[in-house]
Design a protein around this motif. Structure first.
Motif, PDB file in Angstrom:
ATOM      1  N   ARG A  95     -11.274  60.385  12.660  1.00 48.77           N
ATOM      2  CA  ARG A  95     -10.591  59.862  14.017  1.00 48.77           C
ATOM      3  C   ARG A  95     -11.135  58.479  14.568  1.00 48.77           C
ATOM      4  N   MET A  96      -9.946  57.810  14.831  1.00 49.87           N
ATOM      5  CA  MET A  96     -10.429  56.517  15.271  1.00 49.87           C
ATOM      6  C   MET A  96      -9.817  56.369  16.933  1.00 49.87           C
ATOM      7  N   ARG A  97     -10.931  56.140  17.903  1.00 49.71           N
ATOM      8  CA  ARG A  97     -10.522  56.183  19.190  1.00 49.71           C
ATOM      9  C   ARG A  97      -9.997  54.618  19.670  1.00 49.71           C
ATOM     10  N   HIS A  98     -10.741  53.780  19.285  1.00 51.76           N
ATOM     11  CA  HIS A  98     -10.148  52.384  19.707  1.00 51.76           C
ATOM     12  C   HIS A  98     -10.288  51.253  18.639  1.00 51.76           C
ATOM     13  N   VAL A  99      -9.401  50.224  18.799  1.00 51.13           N
ATOM     14  CA  VAL A  99      -9.758  48.842  18.068  1.00 51.13           C
ATOM     15  C   VAL A  99      -9.567  47.818  18.906  1.00 51.13           C
ATOM     16  N   VAL A 100     -10.411  46.761  18.704  1.00 51.63           N
ATOM     17  CA  VAL A 100     -10.609  45.803  19.211  1.00 51.63           C
ATOM     18  C   VAL A 100     -10.854  44.524  18.459  1.00 51.63           C
ATOM     19  N   GLN A 101     -10.147  43.343  18.929  1.00 50.77           N
ATOM     20  CA  GLN A 101     -10.506  42.099  18.013  1.00 50.77           C
ATOM     21  C   GLN A 101     -11.637  41.316  18.665  1.00 50.77           C
ATOM     22  N   GLY A 102     -12.478  40.957  17.466  1.00 48.52           N
ATOM     23  CA  GLY A 102     -13.475  40.508  17.782  1.00 48.52           C
ATOM     24  C   GLY A 102     -13.449  38.591  17.968  1.00 48.52           C
ATOM     25  N   LEU A 103     -14.407  37.986  18.511  1.00 53.66           N
ATOM     26  CA  LEU A 103     -14.192  36.807  18.871  1.00 53.66           C
ATOM     27  C   LEU A 103     -14.160  36.051  17.420  1.00 53.66           C
ATOM     28  N   ASP A 104     -14.669  36.584  16.486  1.00 51.47           N
ATOM     29  CA  ASP A 104     -14.643  35.990  15.144  1.00 51.47           C
ATOM     30  C   ASP A 104     -13.297  36.508  14.430  1.00 51.47           C
ATOM     31  N   GLY A 105     -12.237  37.004  15.156  1.00 52.54           N
ATOM     32  CA  GLY A 105     -10.890  37.361  14.379  1.00 52.54           C
ATOM     33  C   GLY A 105     -11.129  38.507  13.536  1.00 52.54           C
ATOM     34  N   ARG A 106     -11.882  39.075  13.346  1.00 49.29           N
ATOM     35  CA  ARG A 106     -12.263  40.538  12.820  1.00 49.29           C
ATOM     36  C   ARG A 106     -11.687  41.415  13.539  1.00 49.29           C
ATOM     37  N   LEU A 107     -11.563  42.781  13.050  1.00 47.32           N
ATOM     38  CA  LEU A 107     -11.153  43.993  13.933  1.00 47.32           C
ATOM     39  C   LEU A 107     -12.346  44.788  13.893  1.00 47.32           C
ATOM     40  N   TYR A 108     -12.377  45.430  15.051  1.00 41.36           N
ATOM     41  CA  TYR A 108     -13.593  46.547  15.126  1.00 41.36           C
ATOM     42  C   TYR A 108     -13.131  47.685  15.673  1.00 41.36           C
ATOM     43  N   ILE A 109     -13.369  48.874  14.964  1.00 41.22           N
ATOM     44  CA  ILE A 109     -12.758  50.266  15.318  1.00 41.22           C
ATOM     45  C   ILE A 109     -14.024  51.055  15.452  1.00 41.22           C
ATOM     46  N   LEU A 110     -13.750  51.809  16.890  1.00 41.98           N
ATOM     47  CA  LEU A 110     -14.628  52.965  17.045  1.00 41.98           C
ATOM     48  C   LEU A 110     -14.339  54.246  16.596  1.00 41.98           C
ATOM     49  N   THR A 111     -15.107  54.757  15.895  1.00 38.21           N
ATOM     50  CA  THR A 111     -14.619  56.305  15.445  1.00 38.21           C
ATOM     51  C   THR A 111     -15.113  57.432  16.411  1.00 38.21           C
ATOM     52  N   ASP A 112     -14.099  58.262  16.549  1.00 40.56           N
ATOM     53  CA  ASP A 112     -14.479  59.318  17.587  1.00 40.56           C
ATOM     54  C   ASP A 112     -15.323  60.553  16.885  1.00 40.56           C
ATOM     55  N   GLU A 113     -16.643  60.414  16.695  1.00 41.66           N
ATOM     56  CA  GLU A 113     -17.506  61.495  16.109  1.00 41.66           C
ATOM     57  C   GLU A 113     -18.814  61.436  17.003  1.00 41.66           C
ATOM     58  N   THR A 114     -19.434  62.646  16.656  1.00 38.96           N
ATOM     59  CA  THR A 114     -20.595  62.933  17.305  1.00 38.96           C
ATOM     60  C   THR A 114     -21.604  61.770  16.952  1.00 38.96           C
ATOM     61  N   GLU A 115     -21.673  61.418  15.639  1.00 40.82           N
ATOM     62  CA  GLU A 115     -22.606  60.260  15.213  1.00 40.82           C
ATOM     63  C   GLU A 115     -21.506  59.266  15.035  1.00 40.82           C
ATOM     64  N   GLY A 116     -20.870  58.573  15.957  1.00 37.10           N
ATOM     65  CA  GLY A 116     -19.931  57.604  15.943  1.00 37.10           C
ATOM     66  C   GLY A 116     -20.355  56.170  15.450  1.00 37.10           C
ATOM     67  N   ARG A 117     -19.674  55.545  14.887  1.00 31.37           N
ATOM     68  CA  ARG A 117     -19.789  54.117  14.295  1.00 31.37           C
ATOM     69  C   ARG A 117     -18.773  53.123  14.781  1.00 31.37           C
ATOM     70  N   ILE A 118     -18.925  52.059  14.525  1.00 32.69           N
ATOM     71  CA  ILE A 118     -18.129  50.989  14.712  1.00 32.69           C
ATOM     72  C   ILE A 118     -17.843  50.290  13.344  1.00 32.69           C
ATOM     73  N   LEU A 119     -16.704  50.261  12.921  1.00 35.47           N
ATOM     74  CA  LEU A 119     -16.420  49.773  11.679  1.00 35.47           C
ATOM     75  C   LEU A 119     -15.932  48.520  11.746  1.00 35.47           C
ATOM     76  N   ARG A 120     -16.050  47.425  10.929  1.00 38.44           N
ATOM     77  CA  ARG A 120     -15.318  46.318  10.870  1.00 38.44           C
ATOM     78  C   ARG A 120     -14.543  46.073   9.957  1.00 38.44           C
ATOM     79  N   LEU A 121     -13.466  45.566   9.937  1.00 35.43           N
ATOM     80  CA  LEU A 121     -12.471  44.882   8.939  1.00 35.43           C
ATOM     81  C   LEU A 121     -12.668  43.350   8.812  1.00 35.43           C
ATOM     82  N   GLU A 122     -12.936  42.987   7.699  1.00 33.60           N
ATOM     83  CA  GLU A 122     -13.483  41.465   7.407  1.00 33.60           C
ATOM     84  C   GLU A 122     -12.858  41.182   6.154  1.00 33.60           C
TER      85      GLU A 122
END
Length: 378
Positions: free
Chosen positions: A351-378
């Protein structure tokens, strides 16, 4: 299943990229307009919900249980910030939700955030502002600036709670959910639930709002007739405000928000009630705004972000949506203020809760988990 997806597209094409069971920190992923790696930016966040980049590249992140943290550029997570007001838990959606920074953060250090709060008559959504301390270890002077009244006791969900600063007017735009118990609140102009609000930075109504001088109407309202809007983003080129909201059983929507617009809920909907009963036979009605995009079956869109970076040239102009149901990342191709195409990315894993664009132009994705992560697309 394919037939149902095609029928849900209401005139736009759908591409489900053949990504299979994608893996983090693995092989390159080939999508329609980009090739990318999925890396783990950071871990150990409990149901991360909102995120905003600071001018120095660090990331301010909320956790739904009530904590706010700063993540350094290398992914190191700070201790919880001091001075964060208590967030009312309960239900499956309550807690500390969205956060954003003021356009003039570099000089004011102002942070805006929303959370659920307990008042005498029940629970409600609260918008607040504070200053991030110079050492980024605390919120200073946290102050409520708007409560989404009236409160309700029976259910604690459908809080909405996404914040965006106006790209051209600098106003605060704030989405609120209908509270679930009584969807008709979304149609009432004396009630702040089920709305998009437009505010000055102190929480007062913006001076030229459409219902400012209408008797019996709340002057903060910019648009109404929304169910549970958790996506809010300004189009970088047209300046229009785009909103994504969760439908019931079917009927997720993406809308362009217009001043004074009525977006129909619950008088007009493409979905059934959660128990399968009919909410309304109407899919469109005079005087009500039609959605640009509808999903049935649902994707449960949460955070959204327009992409205007340089890291993925083929994605420039796309709108990304973090999806909770049929979980993954959805990319919409946009032409002006119209949706022309859809691509499903990173499906059916988390489950993905939010997506934001970084200052570096990459995408950062917040996962909706108890042990939540931030994934980065690069």
């Amino acid at each position: 299943m394919l037939k149902r997806l095609v029928l849900a597209m209401v005139g736009t094409a759908l591409l489900v990229s053949p990504l299979g069971a994608w893996s983090v920190d693995g092989s390159p992923v080939r999508s329609d307009r980009a090739v990318f790696h999925i890396t783990t930016f950071t871990t150990g966040l409990e149901h991360p919900w909102g995120a905003a980049f600071l001018p120095d590249g660090r990331l301010l992140v909320t956790e739904r249980p009530g904590r706010m943290r700063v993540v350094d550029q290398d992914g190191r997570v700070s201790a919880p910030l001091d001075g964060v007001p208590r967030a009312e838990r309960g239900g499956w959606e309550g807690g500390l939700l969205d956060v954003t920074v003021a356009p003039d953060f570099a000089t004011t250090r102002e942070v805006y955030f929303c959370h659920t709060a307990r008042v005498q008559t029940g629970a409600l959504t609260r918008l607040a502002r504070a200053r991030l301390s110079p050492d980024a270890k605390a919120l200073e002077g946290a102050t409520p600036i708007l409560d989404v009244a009236p409160a309700q006791e029976e259910h604690r969900s459908h809080f909405g709670c996404r914040i965006a600063f106006g790209a051209r007017d600098g106003k605060v735009y704030f989405s609120t959910g209908d509270g679930l118990t009584d969807p008709r609140r979304a149609q009432r102009l004396d009630d702040l639930a089920g709305k998009v609000l437009r505010l000055e930075r102190d929480g007062s109504p913006a001076a030229d709002n459409p219902f400012l001088n209408q008797p019996g109407a709340r002057p903060e309202i910019w648009s109404y007739g929304h169910r549970n809007p958790q996506g809010l983003a300004f189009h970088p080129w047209t300046g229009s405000l785009w909103e994504a909201e969760l439908g019931p059983r079917g009927g997720d929507e993406v809308n362009v928000i217009r001043a004074g617009g009525n977006y129909g809920w619950p008088l007009v909907t493409h979905g059934l009630d959660l128990d399968g009963s009919v909410i309304s036979d109407l899919r469109s009605a005079p005087g009500m705004e039609d959605p640009l995009k509808v999903w049935t079956p649902v994707i449960s869109p949460s955070g959204t972000a327009f992409y205007d970076g340089d890291a993925f040239p083929g994605w420039r102009g796309s709108l990304f949506l973090a999806a909770l149901t049929m979980p993954g990342l959805v990319r919409l191709s946009i032409d002006g203020d119209q949706v022309t195409d859809e691509e499903r990315l990173l499906t059916n894993e988390v489950r993905m809760r939010h997506v934001v664009q970084g200052l570096d132009g990459r995408l950062y994705i917040l996962t909706d988990e108890t042990e939540g992560r931030i994934l980065r697309l690069e």
